[in-house]
Design a protein around this motif. Structure first.
Motif, PDB file in Angstrom:
ATOM      1  N   VAL A  24     -19.390  39.034  42.186  1.00  0.00           N
ATOM      2  CA  VAL A  24     -19.468  40.674  42.420  1.00  0.00           C
ATOM      3  C   VAL A  24     -20.926  41.006  42.530  1.00  0.00           C
ATOM      4  O   VAL A  24     -20.978  41.722  43.413  1.00  0.00           O
ATOM      5  CB  VAL A  24     -18.893  41.067  41.192  1.00  0.00           C
ATOM      6  CG1 VAL A  24     -19.237  42.937  40.988  1.00  0.00           C
ATOM      7  CG2 VAL A  24     -17.372  40.848  41.004  1.00  0.00           C
ATOM      8  N   ASN A  25     -21.780  40.291  41.904  1.00  0.00           N
ATOM      9  CA  ASN A  25     -23.209  40.539  42.017  1.00  0.00           C
ATOM     10  C   ASN A  25     -23.724  40.419  43.461  1.00  0.00           C
ATOM     11  O   ASN A  25     -24.447  41.074  43.984  1.00  0.00           O
ATOM     12  CB  ASN A  25     -24.272  39.738  41.095  1.00  0.00           C
ATOM     13  CG  ASN A  25     -25.420  40.432  41.091  1.00  0.00           C
ATOM     14  OD1 ASN A  25     -25.911  41.602  40.847  1.00  0.00           O
ATOM     15  ND2 ASN A  25     -26.589  39.583  41.102  1.00  0.00           N
ATOM     16  N   GLU A  26     -23.193  39.396  44.015  1.00  0.00           N
ATOM     17  CA  GLU A  26     -23.480  38.806  45.475  1.00  0.00           C
ATOM     18  C   GLU A  26     -23.130  40.100  46.448  1.00  0.00           C
ATOM     19  O   GLU A  26     -23.760  40.443  47.327  1.00  0.00           O
ATOM     20  CB  GLU A  26     -23.176  37.475  45.606  1.00  0.00           C
ATOM     21  CG  GLU A  26     -23.390  37.130  47.116  1.00  0.00           C
ATOM     22  CD  GLU A  26     -22.894  35.690  47.461  1.00  0.00           C
ATOM     23  OE1 GLU A  26     -22.852  35.514  48.844  1.00  0.00           O
ATOM     24  OE2 GLU A  26     -22.501  35.099  46.673  1.00  0.00           O
ATOM     25  N   LYS A  27     -22.013  40.251  46.221  1.00  0.00           N
ATOM     26  CA  LYS A  27     -21.230  41.386  47.100  1.00  0.00           C
ATOM     27  C   LYS A  27     -21.890  42.808  46.998  1.00  0.00           C
ATOM     28  O   LYS A  27     -22.080  43.343  47.938  1.00  0.00           O
ATOM     29  CB  LYS A  27     -19.740  41.487  46.830  1.00  0.00           C
ATOM     30  CG  LYS A  27     -18.868  40.360  47.024  1.00  0.00           C
ATOM     31  CD  LYS A  27     -19.033  39.811  48.726  1.00  0.00           C
ATOM     32  CE  LYS A  27     -18.539  38.610  48.952  1.00  0.00           C
ATOM     33  NZ  LYS A  27     -18.821  38.251  50.403  1.00  0.00           N
ATOM     34  N   TRP A  28     -22.305  42.861  45.823  1.00  0.00           N
ATOM     35  CA  TRP A  28     -22.948  44.322  45.550  1.00  0.00           C
ATOM     36  C   TRP A  28     -24.303  44.372  46.265  1.00  0.00           C
ATOM     37  O   TRP A  28     -24.579  45.303  46.995  1.00  0.00           O
ATOM     38  CB  TRP A  28     -23.366  44.471  44.090  1.00  0.00           C
ATOM     39  CG  TRP A  28     -24.510  45.642  43.755  1.00  0.00           C
ATOM     40  CD1 TRP A  28     -25.399  45.218  42.916  1.00  0.00           C
ATOM     41  CD2 TRP A  28     -24.184  47.080  44.089  1.00  0.00           C
ATOM     42  NE1 TRP A  28     -26.327  46.582  42.982  1.00  0.00           N
ATOM     43  CE2 TRP A  28     -25.565  47.473  43.511  1.00  0.00           C
ATOM     44  CE3 TRP A  28     -23.317  47.594  44.434  1.00  0.00           C
ATOM     45  CZ2 TRP A  28     -25.906  48.929  43.554  1.00  0.00           C
ATOM     46  CZ3 TRP A  28     -23.906  49.023  44.760  1.00  0.00           C
ATOM     47  CH2 TRP A  28     -24.954  49.571  44.478  1.00  0.00           C
ATOM     48  N   MET A  29     -25.218  43.224  46.399  1.00  0.00           N
ATOM     49  CA  MET A  29     -26.552  43.122  47.173  1.00  0.00           C
ATOM     50  C   MET A  29     -25.939  43.263  48.528  1.00  0.00           C
ATOM     51  O   MET A  29     -26.731  43.954  49.321  1.00  0.00           O
ATOM     52  CB  MET A  29     -26.913  41.641  46.922  1.00  0.00           C
ATOM     53  CG  MET A  29     -27.603  41.719  45.179  1.00  0.00           C
ATOM     54  SD  MET A  29     -28.688  43.009  45.028  1.00  0.00           S
ATOM     55  CE  MET A  29     -29.116  42.565  43.315  1.00  0.00           C
ATOM     56  N   GLU A  30     -24.996  42.817  49.122  1.00  0.00           N
ATOM     57  CA  GLU A  30     -24.499  42.539  50.580  1.00  0.00           C
ATOM     58  C   GLU A  30     -24.315  44.238  50.896  1.00  0.00           C
ATOM     59  O   GLU A  30     -24.513  44.593  51.740  1.00  0.00           O
ATOM     60  CB  GLU A  30     -23.398  41.855  50.639  1.00  0.00           C
ATOM     61  CG  GLU A  30     -23.461  40.212  50.541  1.00  0.00           C
ATOM     62  CD  GLU A  30     -22.422  39.433  51.062  1.00  0.00           C
ATOM     63  OE1 GLU A  30     -21.495  39.873  51.164  1.00  0.00           O
ATOM     64  OE2 GLU A  30     -22.723  38.539  50.754  1.00  0.00           O
ATOM     65  N   HIS A  31     -23.330  44.518  49.944  1.00  0.00           N
ATOM     66  CA  HIS A  31     -23.159  46.282  50.169  1.00  0.00           C
ATOM     67  C   HIS A  31     -24.301  46.996  50.337  1.00  0.00           C
ATOM     68  O   HIS A  31     -24.576  47.709  51.361  1.00  0.00           O
ATOM     69  CB  HIS A  31     -22.233  46.722  48.988  1.00  0.00           C
ATOM     70  CG  HIS A  31     -21.999  48.074  49.128  1.00  0.00           C
ATOM     71  ND1 HIS A  31     -21.029  48.626  49.971  1.00  0.00           N
ATOM     72  CD2 HIS A  31     -22.493  49.066  48.353  1.00  0.00           C
ATOM     73  CE1 HIS A  31     -20.882  49.963  49.806  1.00  0.00           C
ATOM     74  NE2 HIS A  31     -22.015  50.112  48.586  1.00  0.00           N
ATOM     75  N   LYS A  32     -25.181  46.853  49.398  1.00  0.00           N
ATOM     76  CA  LYS A  32     -26.497  47.649  49.469  1.00  0.00           C
ATOM     77  C   LYS A  32     -27.315  47.352  51.033  1.00  0.00           C
ATOM     78  O   LYS A  32     -27.826  48.321  51.218  1.00  0.00           O
ATOM     79  CB  LYS A  32     -27.562  47.369  48.145  1.00  0.00           C
ATOM     80  CG  LYS A  32     -26.959  47.787  46.893  1.00  0.00           C
ATOM     81  CD  LYS A  32     -27.903  47.968  45.900  1.00  0.00           C
ATOM     82  CE  LYS A  32     -28.980  46.734  45.805  1.00  0.00           C
ATOM     83  NZ  LYS A  32     -29.935  46.762  44.748  1.00  0.00           N
ATOM     84  N   ASP A  33     -27.312  46.238  51.221  1.00  0.00           N
ATOM     85  CA  ASP A  33     -28.212  45.746  52.579  1.00  0.00           C
ATOM     86  C   ASP A  33     -27.485  46.546  53.751  1.00  0.00           C
ATOM     87  O   ASP A  33     -28.065  46.992  54.547  1.00  0.00           O
ATOM     88  CB  ASP A  33     -28.216  44.429  52.671  1.00  0.00           C
ATOM     89  CG  ASP A  33     -29.298  43.787  51.551  1.00  0.00           C
ATOM     90  OD1 ASP A  33     -29.974  44.430  51.086  1.00  0.00           O
ATOM     91  OD2 ASP A  33     -29.003  42.426  51.361  1.00  0.00           O
ATOM     92  N   GLU A  34     -26.018  46.444  53.541  1.00  0.00           N
ATOM     93  CA  GLU A  34     -25.371  46.916  54.894  1.00  0.00           C
ATOM     94  C   GLU A  34     -25.392  48.466  54.805  1.00  0.00           C
ATOM     95  O   GLU A  34     -25.729  49.112  56.032  1.00  0.00           O
ATOM     96  CB  GLU A  34     -23.918  46.501  54.641  1.00  0.00           C
ATOM     97  CG  GLU A  34     -23.235  45.297  54.971  1.00  0.00           C
ATOM     98  CD  GLU A  34     -21.737  45.105  54.451  1.00  0.00           C
ATOM     99  OE1 GLU A  34     -21.049  46.066  54.101  1.00  0.00           O
ATOM    100  OE2 GLU A  34     -21.411  43.926  54.962  1.00  0.00           O
ATOM    101  N   ILE A  35     -25.445  49.077  53.753  1.00  0.00           N
ATOM    102  CA  ILE A  35     -25.763  50.603  53.661  1.00  0.00           C
ATOM    103  C   ILE A  35     -26.909  50.814  54.166  1.00  0.00           C
ATOM    104  O   ILE A  35     -27.387  51.803  54.890  1.00  0.00           O
ATOM    105  CB  ILE A  35     -25.569  51.180  52.342  1.00  0.00           C
ATOM    106  CG1 ILE A  35     -23.910  50.794  51.898  1.00  0.00           C
ATOM    107  CG2 ILE A  35     -25.970  52.681  52.232  1.00  0.00           C
ATOM    108  CD1 ILE A  35     -22.943  51.446  52.786  1.00  0.00           C
ATOM    109  N   MET A  36     -28.162  49.931  53.973  1.00  0.00           N
ATOM    110  CA  MET A  36     -29.721  50.307  54.189  1.00  0.00           C
ATOM    111  C   MET A  36     -29.680  50.019  55.792  1.00  0.00           C
ATOM    112  O   MET A  36     -30.086  50.883  56.680  1.00  0.00           O
ATOM    113  CB  MET A  36     -30.401  49.534  53.656  1.00  0.00           C
ATOM    114  CG  MET A  36     -31.922  49.327  53.965  1.00  0.00           C
ATOM    115  SD  MET A  36     -32.693  51.122  53.748  1.00  0.00           S
ATOM    116  CE  MET A  36     -33.216  50.901  52.160  1.00  0.00           C
ATOM    117  N   ALA A  37     -28.886  49.128  56.270  1.00  0.00           N
ATOM    118  CA  ALA A  37     -28.823  48.930  57.900  1.00  0.00           C
ATOM    119  C   ALA A  37     -28.211  49.911  58.388  1.00  0.00           C
ATOM    120  O   ALA A  37     -28.622  50.296  59.474  1.00  0.00           O
ATOM    121  CB  ALA A  37     -28.218  47.452  57.986  1.00  0.00           C
TER     122      ALA A  37
END
Length: 68
Positions: A24-37
């Protein structure tokens, strides 16, 4: 803090997070990166809100990642 206190502190075993929590933590980090991109802005909510909104999807994704 003395050397003895540091050694005593380092020798206490710590509880490792579960595989699901790490996922879940890994997916949260990926989600934040996607939103930033996509938007160029950071998210305005925290990991707890993200988990609450997407817990069933995350659970299904985790099971699929384990079962292949």
């Amino acid at each position: 803090m003395t050397e003895q206190e540091l050694i005593a502190l380092a020798s206490v075993p710590t509880k490792m997070p579960s595989a699901f929590r790490l996922f879940v933590n890994e997916k949260w980090m990926e989600h934040k990166d996607e939103i930033m991109a996509w938007t160029g802005q950071t998210v305005d909510y925290d990991a707890k809100y993200y988990y609450t909104k997407h817990r069933w999807l995350l659970k299904r994704m985790f099971k699929e990642s384990i079962n292949g």
